[in-house]
Design a protein around this motif. Structure first.
Motif, PDB file in Angstrom:
ATOM      1  N   VAL A  95      68.824  32.671  51.881  1.00 60.35           N
ATOM      2  CA  VAL A  95      68.215  32.682  53.209  1.00 60.35           C
ATOM      3  C   VAL A  95      68.800  31.539  54.025  1.00 60.35           C
ATOM      4  N   LYS A  96      69.211  31.864  55.228  1.00 58.77           N
ATOM      5  CA  LYS A  96      69.698  30.841  56.150  1.00 58.77           C
ATOM      6  C   LYS A  96      68.891  30.942  57.435  1.00 58.77           C
ATOM      7  N   GLN A  97      68.318  29.817  57.826  1.00 57.68           N
ATOM      8  CA  GLN A  97      67.557  29.816  59.075  1.00 57.68           C
ATOM      9  C   GLN A  97      68.506  29.946  60.256  1.00 57.68           C
ATOM     10  N   VAL A  98      68.071  30.662  61.249  1.00 60.40           N
ATOM     11  CA  VAL A  98      68.887  30.820  62.451  1.00 60.40           C
ATOM     12  C   VAL A  98      68.193  30.084  63.587  1.00 60.40           C
ATOM     13  N   LEU A  99      68.754  28.937  63.939  1.00 65.20           N
ATOM     14  CA  LEU A  99      68.207  28.158  65.041  1.00 65.20           C
ATOM     15  C   LEU A  99      69.181  28.274  66.203  1.00 65.20           C
ATOM     16  N   PRO A 100      68.676  28.097  67.408  1.00 63.85           N
ATOM     17  CA  PRO A 100      69.582  28.183  68.556  1.00 63.85           C
ATOM     18  C   PRO A 100      70.749  27.204  68.386  1.00 63.85           C
ATOM     19  N   GLU A 101      71.920  27.616  68.836  1.00 66.15           N
ATOM     20  CA  GLU A 101      73.114  26.794  68.697  1.00 66.15           C
ATOM     21  C   GLU A 101      72.956  25.509  69.503  1.00 66.15           C
ATOM     22  N   LEU A 115      75.210  35.436  66.582  1.00 63.71           N
ATOM     23  CA  LEU A 115      74.727  34.408  65.654  1.00 63.71           C
ATOM     24  C   LEU A 115      75.453  33.099  65.941  1.00 63.71           C
ATOM     25  N   PRO A 116      74.770  31.949  65.777  1.00 62.46           N
ATOM     26  CA  PRO A 116      75.464  30.678  65.967  1.00 62.46           C
ATOM     27  C   PRO A 116      76.680  30.603  65.034  1.00 62.46           C
ATOM     28  N   THR A 117      77.787  30.072  65.565  1.00 58.12           N
ATOM     29  CA  THR A 117      79.030  30.004  64.794  1.00 58.12           C
ATOM     30  C   THR A 117      78.843  29.275  63.468  1.00 58.12           C
ATOM     31  N   ALA A 118      78.050  28.190  63.486  1.00 56.54           N
ATOM     32  CA  ALA A 118      77.861  27.399  62.262  1.00 56.54           C
ATOM     33  C   ALA A 118      77.148  28.219  61.178  1.00 56.54           C
ATOM     34  N   VAL A 119      76.233  29.086  61.599  1.00 56.83           N
ATOM     35  CA  VAL A 119      75.526  29.945  60.641  1.00 56.83           C
ATOM     36  C   VAL A 119      76.522  30.938  60.039  1.00 56.83           C
ATOM     37  N   ARG A 120      77.310  31.554  60.900  1.00 54.48           N
ATOM     38  CA  ARG A 120      78.296  32.539  60.434  1.00 54.48           C
ATOM     39  C   ARG A 120      79.260  31.882  59.444  1.00 54.48           C
ATOM     40  N   ARG A 121      79.738  30.679  59.777  1.00 54.41           N
ATOM     41  CA  ARG A 121      80.706  30.007  58.893  1.00 54.41           C
ATOM     42  C   ARG A 121      80.082  29.660  57.544  1.00 54.41           C
ATOM     43  N   VAL A 156      72.526  42.628  54.192  1.00 50.44           N
ATOM     44  CA  VAL A 156      72.282  41.581  55.181  1.00 50.44           C
ATOM     45  C   VAL A 156      71.121  42.007  56.060  1.00 50.44           C
ATOM     46  N   ASP A 157      70.137  41.126  56.166  1.00 50.95           N
ATOM     47  CA  ASP A 157      68.968  41.435  56.986  1.00 50.95           C
ATOM     48  C   ASP A 157      68.760  40.295  57.972  1.00 50.95           C
ATOM     49  N   LEU A 158      68.837  40.627  59.234  1.00 50.56           N
ATOM     50  CA  LEU A 158      68.684  39.604  60.271  1.00 50.56           C
ATOM     51  C   LEU A 158      67.347  39.736  60.973  1.00 50.56           C
ATOM     52  N   GLN A 159      66.562  38.665  60.870  1.00 51.43           N
ATOM     53  CA  GLN A 159      65.313  38.559  61.625  1.00 51.43           C
ATOM     54  C   GLN A 159      65.589  37.551  62.738  1.00 51.43           C
ATOM     55  N   PRO A 160      64.737  37.481  63.753  1.00 48.57           N
ATOM     56  CA  PRO A 160      65.030  36.572  64.869  1.00 48.57           C
ATOM     57  C   PRO A 160      65.307  35.126  64.434  1.00 48.57           C
ATOM     58  N   ASP A 161      64.619  34.654  63.391  1.00 39.08           N
ATOM     59  CA  ASP A 161      64.772  33.241  63.020  1.00 39.08           C
ATOM     60  C   ASP A 161      65.425  33.030  61.665  1.00 39.08           C
ATOM     61  N   ARG A 162      65.770  34.097  60.968  1.00 34.60           N
ATOM     62  CA  ARG A 162      66.349  33.915  59.646  1.00 34.60           C
ATOM     63  C   ARG A 162      67.228  35.080  59.239  1.00 34.60           C
ATOM     64  N   LEU A 163      68.219  34.722  58.418  1.00 31.39           N
ATOM     65  CA  LEU A 163      69.158  35.707  57.925  1.00 31.39           C
ATOM     66  C   LEU A 163      68.987  35.747  56.410  1.00 31.39           C
ATOM     67  N   THR A 164      68.801  36.925  55.847  1.00 33.57           N
ATOM     68  CA  THR A 164      68.632  37.044  54.397  1.00 33.57           C
ATOM     69  C   THR A 164      69.761  37.883  53.818  1.00 33.57           C
ATOM     70  N   LEU A 165      70.409  37.338  52.793  1.00 34.65           N
ATOM     71  CA  LEU A 165      71.470  38.075  52.113  1.00 34.65           C
ATOM     72  C   LEU A 165      71.009  38.378  50.701  1.00 34.65           C
ATOM     73  N   THR A 166      71.147  39.620  50.290  1.00 41.22           N
ATOM     74  CA  THR A 166      70.797  40.002  48.922  1.00 41.22           C
ATOM     75  C   THR A 166      72.056  40.555  48.255  1.00 41.22           C
ATOM     76  N   LEU A 167      72.462  39.897  47.168  1.00 45.63           N
ATOM     77  CA  LEU A 167      73.666  40.314  46.446  1.00 45.63           C
ATOM     78  C   LEU A 167      73.234  40.863  45.096  1.00 45.63           C
ATOM     79  N   ILE A 168      73.566  42.097  44.815  1.00 40.98           N
ATOM     80  CA  ILE A 168      73.162  42.726  43.548  1.00 40.98           C
ATOM     81  C   ILE A 168      74.404  43.210  42.812  1.00 40.98           C
ATOM     82  N   ASP A 169      74.562  42.793  41.538  1.00 41.61           N
ATOM     83  CA  ASP A 169      75.720  43.262  40.775  1.00 41.61           C
ATOM     84  C   ASP A 169      75.324  43.642  39.354  1.00 41.61           C
ATOM     85  N   ASN A 170      76.175  44.448  38.726  1.00 43.45           N
ATOM     86  CA  ASN A 170      75.901  44.909  37.366  1.00 43.45           C
ATOM     87  C   ASN A 170      76.743  44.156  36.331  1.00 43.45           C
TER      88      ASN A 170
END
Lengths: 156, 110
Positions: A148-154, A46-52, A82-96
């Motif tokens: 959701v965070k888009q994943v574009l080439p670095e 993953l591009p470093t900026a996305v990870r950060r 965490v779900d990674l698709q080629p162009d997007r990263l989706t995070l789902t946080l569920i709490d009680n």
């Protein structure tokens, strides 16, 4: 409760990959989530900026839930998907924890002088600006936050 | 997180390696407070090896800047990566804290 991390690979023919983990009401667990995500980002180039950006978002949201959402309960549980698709990263946080929509807070005034600045609300504001989509719903006694965070080439 | 402190002339440079998040920021706060209470008036924070910063880290930076201003000192920072810069820009910290691209620029006229 032993830490849980499960790696999942999408069915054949799909490009999705990701992982799911659960944590309890402990700030040190936030570190573990961020480390697990960083390792996942590394192994999936993953591009470093996305990870950060995601590391910042996880710190803000998970810390909020642990510090405030779980205040009145000892059985606080939070799952991170965490779900990674080629162009997007989706995070789902569920709490009680206590029902809390993080996105309804009024954005802080970021133009004030040093003397008048307050940090309250700034974390959520950062997440909202750094992610491409941010959603919330309360369902079956659970807070569900989706980022959701888009994943574009670095670049560079 | 690892923190290193060095001096160059009358400037104290505190380098922060790793991340400034909710768990690690107290450690950075301790180091910066130690520098200020040790008499540092000109403090530069080296972010060259900082991976990312969250609002917990911003809180530490703001506190240090206020503390220095109250004692007649000044705070500068340099070496921000793209994400750290983005956090500073979104939060408006780029306009209230003195941010420089490189150490050389931060030292000039300090």
């Amino acid at each position: 409760v032993p830490p849980e991390v499960s790696l999942s690979v999408a069915p054949e023919g799909e490009m999705a990959e990701g992982f799911q983990m659960s944590i309890g009401p402990d700030l040190n667990e936030v570190v573990r989530v961020n480390q697990t995500f960083a390792d996942f980002a590394d192994s999936h180039a993953l591009p470093t900026a996305v990870r950060r950006s995601v590391n910042v978002a996880l710190d803000e949201l998970l810390t909020n839930t642990v510090n405030y959402g779980f205040l009145k309960r000892s059985d606080g549980a939070l799952s991170i998907e965490v779900d990674l698709q080629p162009d997007r990263l989706t995070l789902t946080l569920i709490d009680n924890g206590a029902p809390f929509d993080p996105w309804i807070r009024i954005a802080p005034d970021t133009t004030l002088s040093m003397e008048s600045r307050r940090i309250g609300g700034l974390g959520i504001h950062l997440v909202k600006k750094m992610m491409d989509e941010s959603r919330y719903e309360y369902r079956d006694g659970k807070n569900i936050v989706v980022l959701v965070k888009q994943v574009l080439p670095e670049n560079g | 997180m690892e923190i290193s402190t060095r001096t160059q002339g009358d400037v104290t440079i505190v380098g922060i390696l790793g991340s400034m998040d909710s768990v690690t920021s107290p450690q950075a706060q301790q180091a910066l407070e130690a520098a200020v209470s040790g008499g540092a008036k000109k403090l530069a924070v080296d972010f060259t090896k900082l991976d990312y910063i969250s609002s917990a880290g911003l809180r530490v930076m703001l506190g240090t800047a206020k503390q220095l201003k109250a004692s007649g000192g000044a705070l500068r920072s340099f070496g921000l990566n793209q994400t750290v810069k983005e956090v500073f820009d979104i939060s408006g910290f780029s306009t209230i804290l003195a941010v420089f691209a490189t150490e050389d620029e931060a030292m000039r006229g300090f």
